[in-house]
Design a protein around this motif. Sequence first.
Motif, PDB file in Angstrom:
ATOM      1  N   PRO A 108       0.818  -1.224   0.000  1.00  0.00           N
ATOM      2  CA  PRO A 108       0.000   0.000   0.000  1.00  0.00           C
ATOM      3  C   PRO A 108       0.850   1.272   0.000  1.00  0.00           C
ATOM      4  N   ARG A 109       2.024   1.213   0.646  1.00  0.00           N
ATOM      5  CA  ARG A 109       2.873   2.403   0.706  1.00  0.00           C
ATOM      6  C   ARG A 109       3.645   2.614  -0.586  1.00  0.00           C
ATOM      7  N   THR A 110       4.174   1.521  -1.159  1.00  0.00           N
ATOM      8  CA  THR A 110       5.072   1.659  -2.311  1.00  0.00           C
ATOM      9  C   THR A 110       4.372   1.569  -3.658  1.00  0.00           C
ATOM     10  N   ALA A 111       3.082   1.277  -3.666  1.00  0.00           N
ATOM     11  CA  ALA A 111       2.372   1.101  -4.941  1.00  0.00           C
ATOM     12  C   ALA A 111       2.593   2.260  -5.916  1.00  0.00           C
ATOM     13  N   PRO A 112       2.605   3.531  -5.446  1.00  0.00           N
ATOM     14  CA  PRO A 112       2.787   4.628  -6.410  1.00  0.00           C
ATOM     15  C   PRO A 112       4.082   4.545  -7.200  1.00  0.00           C
ATOM     16  N   VAL A 113       5.168   4.022  -6.602  1.00  0.00           N
ATOM     17  CA  VAL A 113       6.449   3.995  -7.302  1.00  0.00           C
ATOM     18  C   VAL A 113       6.448   2.986  -8.453  1.00  0.00           C
ATOM     19  N   PHE A 114       5.460   2.101  -8.467  1.00  0.00           N
ATOM     20  CA  PHE A 114       5.331   1.140  -9.559  1.00  0.00           C
ATOM     21  C   PHE A 114       4.362   1.621 -10.639  1.00  0.00           C
ATOM     22  N   GLY A 115       3.856   2.838 -10.475  1.00  0.00           N
ATOM     23  CA  GLY A 115       2.968   3.401 -11.482  1.00  0.00           C
ATOM     24  C   GLY A 115       3.758   3.909 -12.681  1.00  0.00           C
ATOM     25  N   PRO A 116       3.084   4.489 -13.661  1.00  0.00           N
ATOM     26  CA  PRO A 116       3.777   5.014 -14.837  1.00  0.00           C
ATOM     27  C   PRO A 116       4.589   6.261 -14.513  1.00  0.00           C
ATOM     28  N   GLY A 117       5.665   6.469 -15.237  1.00  0.00           N
ATOM     29  CA  GLY A 117       6.490   7.649 -15.036  1.00  0.00           C
ATOM     30  C   GLY A 117       5.697   8.933 -15.185  1.00  0.00           C
ATOM     31  N   GLY A 118       6.063   9.926 -14.377  1.00  0.00           N
ATOM     32  CA  GLY A 118       5.399  11.225 -14.438  1.00  0.00           C
ATOM     33  C   GLY A 118       4.420  11.457 -13.316  1.00  0.00           C
ATOM     34  N   HIS A 119       4.246  10.466 -12.440  1.00  0.00           N
ATOM     35  CA  HIS A 119       3.359  10.623 -11.295  1.00  0.00           C
ATOM     36  C   HIS A 119       4.186  10.913 -10.046  1.00  0.00           C
ATOM     37  N   ALA A 120       3.536  11.497  -9.060  1.00  0.00           N
ATOM     38  CA  ALA A 120       4.205  11.785  -7.792  1.00  0.00           C
ATOM     39  C   ALA A 120       4.159  10.559  -6.882  1.00  0.00           C
ATOM     40  N   TYR A 121       5.194  10.393  -6.113  1.00  0.00           N
ATOM     41  CA  TYR A 121       5.240   9.411  -5.029  1.00  0.00           C
ATOM     42  C   TYR A 121       5.675  10.166  -3.781  1.00  0.00           C
ATOM     43  N   VAL A 122       4.752  10.368  -2.855  1.00  0.00           N
ATOM     44  CA  VAL A 122       5.027  11.121  -1.628  1.00  0.00           C
ATOM     45  C   VAL A 122       4.889  10.175  -0.443  1.00  0.00           C
ATOM     46  N   TYR A 123       5.942  10.061   0.337  1.00  0.00           N
ATOM     47  CA  TYR A 123       5.869   9.205   1.519  1.00  0.00           C
ATOM     48  C   TYR A 123       6.282   9.988   2.763  1.00  0.00           C
ATOM     49  N   LEU A 124       5.815   9.514   3.902  1.00  0.00           N
ATOM     50  CA  LEU A 124       6.099  10.153   5.185  1.00  0.00           C
ATOM     51  C   LEU A 124       7.332   9.503   5.797  1.00  0.00           C
ATOM     52  N   CYS A 125       8.302  10.316   6.142  1.00  0.00           N
ATOM     53  CA  CYS A 125       9.562   9.837   6.698  1.00  0.00           C
ATOM     54  C   CYS A 125       9.645  10.222   8.178  1.00  0.00           C
ATOM     55  N   TYR A 126       9.908   9.222   9.031  1.00  0.00           N
ATOM     56  CA  TYR A 126      10.018   9.457  10.476  1.00  0.00           C
ATOM     57  C   TYR A 126       8.767  10.083  11.079  1.00  0.00           C
ATOM     58  N   GLY A 127       7.649   9.954  10.397  1.00  0.00           N
ATOM     59  CA  GLY A 127       6.418  10.539  10.911  1.00  0.00           C
ATOM     60  C   GLY A 127       6.384  12.050  10.861  1.00  0.00           C
ATOM     61  N   LEU A 128       7.366  12.664  10.177  1.00  0.00           N
ATOM     62  CA  LEU A 128       7.486  14.128  10.155  1.00  0.00           C
ATOM     63  C   LEU A 128       7.564  14.721   8.762  1.00  0.00           C
ATOM     64  N   HIS A 129       8.373  14.131   7.901  1.00  0.00           N
ATOM     65  CA  HIS A 129       8.752  14.772   6.644  1.00  0.00           C
ATOM     66  C   HIS A 129       8.056  14.146   5.448  1.00  0.00           C
ATOM     67  N   MET A 130       7.474  14.998   4.615  1.00  0.00           N
ATOM     68  CA  MET A 130       6.865  14.550   3.368  1.00  0.00           C
ATOM     69  C   MET A 130       7.921  14.612   2.262  1.00  0.00           C
ATOM     70  N   MET A 131       8.223  13.473   1.687  1.00  0.00           N
ATOM     71  CA  MET A 131       9.304  13.359   0.707  1.00  0.00           C
ATOM     72  C   MET A 131       8.715  13.196  -0.683  1.00  0.00           C
ATOM     73  N   LEU A 132       9.011  14.147  -1.566  1.00  0.00           N
ATOM     74  CA  LEU A 132       8.486  14.120  -2.923  1.00  0.00           C
ATOM     75  C   LEU A 132       9.435  13.387  -3.858  1.00  0.00           C
ATOM     76  N   ASN A 133       8.904  12.375  -4.524  1.00  0.00           N
ATOM     77  CA  ASN A 133       9.630  11.646  -5.565  1.00  0.00           C
ATOM     78  C   ASN A 133       8.838  11.732  -6.863  1.00  0.00           C
ATOM     79  N   ILE A 134       9.546  11.726  -7.975  1.00  0.00           N
ATOM     80  CA  ILE A 134       8.910  11.691  -9.287  1.00  0.00           C
ATOM     81  C   ILE A 134       9.132  10.309  -9.873  1.00  0.00           C
ATOM     82  N   VAL A 135       8.056   9.596 -10.127  1.00  0.00           N
ATOM     83  CA  VAL A 135       8.150   8.228 -10.645  1.00  0.00           C
ATOM     84  C   VAL A 135       8.748   8.259 -12.051  1.00  0.00           C
ATOM     85  N   ALA A 136       9.647   7.311 -12.300  1.00  0.00           N
ATOM     86  CA  ALA A 136      10.331   7.218 -13.597  1.00  0.00           C
ATOM     87  C   ALA A 136       9.966   5.917 -14.294  1.00  0.00           C
ATOM     88  N   ASP A 137      10.252   5.876 -15.582  1.00  0.00           N
ATOM     89  CA  ASP A 137      10.176   4.662 -16.386  1.00  0.00           C
ATOM     90  C   ASP A 137       8.723   4.199 -16.608  1.00  0.00           C
TER      91      ASP A 137
END
Length: 252
Positions: A108-137
Motif C-alpha cells: 500500500p505504501r510503495t504502490a505509487p512507485v510502480f505506477g507510470p512515469g510522471g506521477h508523484a510518489y510522496v511518503y512520510l519519513c520518520y512521521g514528520l517529513h513529506m518526501m516528494l519523488n517523481i516516478v520514472a520509467d
Amino acid sequence: MKTPTRRSKRVDEESEPNVATPRVVLRTRKAKCSKTRAVRVKPEYPLAPSTSEMKLMPPEFFQIDSLDLAPRLLGKFLRRDNVVLRITEVEAYRPNDSACHGRFGVTPRTAPVFGPGGHAYVYLCYGLHMMLNIVADKEGVGAAVLIRSCSPVTGLETIQERRGLKTEKPVLLNGPGKVGQALGLSTEWSHHPLYSPGGLELLDGGEDVEKIVVGPRVGIDYALPQHVHALWRFAIADTPWISAPKNTLKPL
C-alpha cells in the motif's frame, strides 16, 4: 529514498524576479570617514522566466530510466498554487536498487512507485517529513527520483509560512522534507500526474543546466556497498541551494 537526517558507477547523460537575494554588508570610505551600508546583490543562480512561459513536461519525458531522468530534472520547475520552485538537487532510485522502496515489492505504501512515469510518489519519513519523488520509467518498473533541494522562484511568503521559517537563505529549501513542506504536500498527492494542468505540476523553463556535480546518495548506509557508493546524486554546480554533505559532490 531515505531520511533527510542521515548521510550515503554509473553516470549516464544526462524567478520570477522575487527570488530570495542575500543581504551583504560593504564598507565604503568617504572623505576621511567610513560608513557601513547594507546593499542588495543579485543572486548567482539564474532567474526563472515568467511563469506564463513555462510549459508542462509531457508524459514521455518521465518514462525513461531514473538514472537518465534525474539529471534532466535539474533546472525544471515545480508549481503548486502560487509557489514555484526550481529543482537544484535530486537522487535516482532504480529497480533492483537496495536503497529503493521498490525493493519491498508492491505494498500500500510503495504502490505509487510502480505506477507510470510522471506521477508523484510522496511518503512520510520518520512521521514528520513529506518526501516528494517523481516516478520514472514504464508502469511496473518501480523507479523514482527524489527531489532533494530547490530554490524559490515565486511565493516566498507562502513558502516561509509553510516552513515556519522567516528566512531567504538556502536553509529554507535545502532538504527533501523542506521541499515537501514548502509545497504543502501530503501522501494524498501520490499518484498525482505532474504532466497534467492544475495541482502539482512539473514545468520546463526552456533552459538546460550546463554544469552538474555528482556524488553518492545521502543516508542509505543500510544498502549494499555498490549502491551506497553509486554516484546517483545530482546537483546544479555553483548553487548554494543544495543539501549537506556538499564535499562529496564532484564535477560530472
